[in-house]
Design a protein around this motif. Structure first.
Motif, short mmCIF file in Angstrom:
data_model
loop_
_atom_site.label_atom_id
_atom_site.label_comp_id
_atom_site.label_asym_id
_atom_site.label_seq_id
_atom_site.Cartn_x
_atom_site.Cartn_y
_atom_site.Cartn_z
N THR A 101 1.32 -0.42 -7.98
CA THR A 101 1.39 -1.48 -6.97
C THR A 101 2.77 -2.13 -6.97
O THR A 101 3.38 -2.35 -5.90
N HIS A 110 -0.75 -8.54 -1.20
CA HIS A 110 -0.61 -7.11 -1.01
C HIS A 110 -1.75 -6.39 -1.73
O HIS A 110 -2.16 -6.81 -2.82
N MET A 129 5.53 -2.10 -3.93
CA MET A 129 6.06 -3.36 -3.41
C MET A 129 7.59 -3.35 -3.43
O MET A 129 8.23 -3.79 -2.46
N HIS A 162 8.84 -5.96 -0.87
CA HIS A 162 7.86 -7.04 -0.90
C HIS A 162 7.94 -7.75 -2.25
O HIS A 162 7.69 -7.14 -3.29
N TYR A 222 -1.79 1.35 1.45
CA TYR A 222 -1.11 0.11 1.05
C TYR A 222 -1.18 -0.87 2.22
O TYR A 222 -0.76 -0.57 3.33
N ASN A 223 -1.76 -2.04 1.95
CA ASN A 223 -1.93 -3.08 2.96
C ASN A 223 -2.63 -2.55 4.21
O ASN A 223 -2.25 -2.86 5.35
#
Length: 337
Positions: A77, A91, A81, A86, A116-117
Motif C-alpha cells: 500500500t 486510500h 501511494m 499520495h 487501488y482506490n
C-alpha cells in the motif's frame, strides 16, 4: 454441472478512522468461511462446518499467516501511494485472488489482481505469466514484478494447484459435515388479495440458486420482482420472487408457475393456485360473522343504558308526595332558621 469457486480478499486501508487497516476474507462458492482483521488480530470461522473442521492449532496458524499478510500488503500500500504521489488522505488497496473449478469438465480458471482506490491497478496474465498495468502509474510495478520470477511462480502455483486443491478439500469436508441436509422448501405467500404473490424458497445451499416465474413454460419478466438472496441462521439461504397478479384473470392462474433450480437438487415447480397460497389475511365474510354479534351486544348495552336514564329522569320529575301530618307540613313550609 456446477462451477465451484474459492476467493480471497485482502484489504489494506490508509487514513480511515475507526476501521481496521487490514481485513482478510476467505469465500467458498461466494459464502464467507473465514475472517480476520487487524483490530481483532484473530482468524474466526464464519460457517459451522468450517468451525468444526479446523482445530484450535490450525486456527492459530491461520492467524499467524494473516498477520504476515498484513505486513506484506501494508508495505505494498505504501509503495503504491508513493508511485501515485499520495501522501495523505484516505486510500484503499485490495488484493483479490481465487480459482474456479468445473466439477464436470475439470477446467480450472483463476485470477490474481490488485485494485487501488476502487480502480484496477495491476493483474497477472496466467497465459503469458506477465503482469498487466492498466494505469501508467503501475508500469514501474509491472516491470519490477515481471523480473520477480519467484512472485510469478508462487501465484501461478497458487491459482492452478494449491487453490483448487483447497477448494476440493473444503467441498468434501462440507459434504461430510452436512450429509443429511433437508431439501429446500418453496411456498406461495400473499399479504392481501390485491398484493403480489411471493414465491419463497428457503433452506438451500449454496446460494447459487435460480428462481423465476413462467407462463406456459416460458420465463416472464413483466410484473416480476426478484428479491435478494439472504442467509438463514443455520447457514442456508432464502430468496423471494414476486409476481404481480392484479392483471392476471383467475382463469389464467394455472398457466403460471414458479420454478426453483439448484444444481444437485430436482427442480421444484409450483403452480399459481389460490389453494396453495399462505396468508394472514382474514376474508371479509369471516369478519362479518365476528362483527355482527359484537354489534348486537353493543346495541343491547345502549338500550339498557338509555332505559335506565329515562327511568331516572321520570323519577326526578315526579311531584313530591303529600305530607303525612300537619307537623310535617309546617316543618316543610317553615324550615328552622
Amino acid at each position: 454441472m456446477m462451477k465451484h469457486s474459492m476467493k480471497f480478499y485482502l484489504t489494506s486501508s490508509f487514513g480511515v478512522p475507526e476501521f481496521p487497516d487490514f481485513v482478510a476474507r476467505a469465500m467458498v462458492n461466494d459464502v464467507e468461511i473465514a475472517y480476520y482483521d487487524s483490530n481483532a488480530k484473530k482468524t474466526t470461522p464464519k460457517h459451522l462446518w468450517m468451525k468444526n473442521y479446523m482445530s484450535d492449532d490450525q486456527w492459530q496458524r491461520s492467524t499467524q499467516n494473516c498477520r504476515g499478510y498484513h505486513q506484506v500488503v501494508k508495505a505494498e500500500t505504501k509503495t503504491f501511494m508513493q508511485r501515485l504521489n499520495h501522501t495523505g488522505g484516505i486510500h484503499v488497496l485490495q488484493e483479490m485472488a481465487g480459482c474456479e473449478w468445473d466439477n464436470e469438465t475439470g477446467e480450472i480458471n483463476g485470477y490474481q489482481q490488485y485494485g487501488y482506490n476502487g480502480e484496477d491497478f495491476i493483474s497477472l496474465d496466467l497465459k503469458t505469466l506477465t503482469w498487466v498495468a492498466p494505469k501508467p502509474q503501475a508500469v514501474v510495478t509491472k516491470h519490477e514484478w515481471d523480473r520477480d520470477k519467484p512472485r510469478t511462480d508462487f501465484w501461478r502455483s497458487f491459482i492452478r494447484e494449491r487453490c483448487p486443491e483447497k477448494l476440493k478439500k473444503y467441498l468434501m469436508i462440507e459434504q461430510i459435515s452436512w450429509p443429511k441436509r433437508d431439501p429446500p422448501s418453496v411456498s406461495l405467500l400473499q399479504k392481501t388479495p390485491s398484493s403480489a404473490v411471493s414465491c419463497h424458497a428457503t433452506g438451500f445451499y449454496p446460494d447459487r440458486a435460480l428462481m423465476f416465474w413462467s407462463k406456459d413454460g416460458e420465463e416472464i419478466h413483466e410484473g416480476v420482482e426478484h428479491g435478494e438472496i439472504l442467509p438463514n441462521h443455520d447457514g442456508t439461504f432464502q430468496m423471494t420472487v414476486d409476481l404481480n397478479v392484479s392483471s392476471v384473470p383467475e382463469e389464467d392462474w394455472r398457466r403460471y408457475h414458479c420454478l426453483f433450480h439448484l444444481d444437485g437438487v430436482e427442480d421444484i415447480i409450483t403452480e399459481l393456485d389460490e389453494t396453495l397460497i399462505r396468508t394472514n389475511w382474514v376474508k371479509p365474510r369471516t369478519l362479518t360473522v365476528l362483527i355482527i354479534p359484537a354489534v348486537v351486544c353493543l346495541v343491547l348495552v345502549v338500550m339498557v343504558t338509555f332505559g335506565y336514564m329515562v327511568y331516572k329522569r321520570r323519577k326526578n320529575c315526579r311531584p313530591p308526595s303529600a305530607p303525612e301530618s300537619i307537623a310535617e307540613l309546617s316543618e316543610t313550609l317553615n324550615p328552622p332558621t
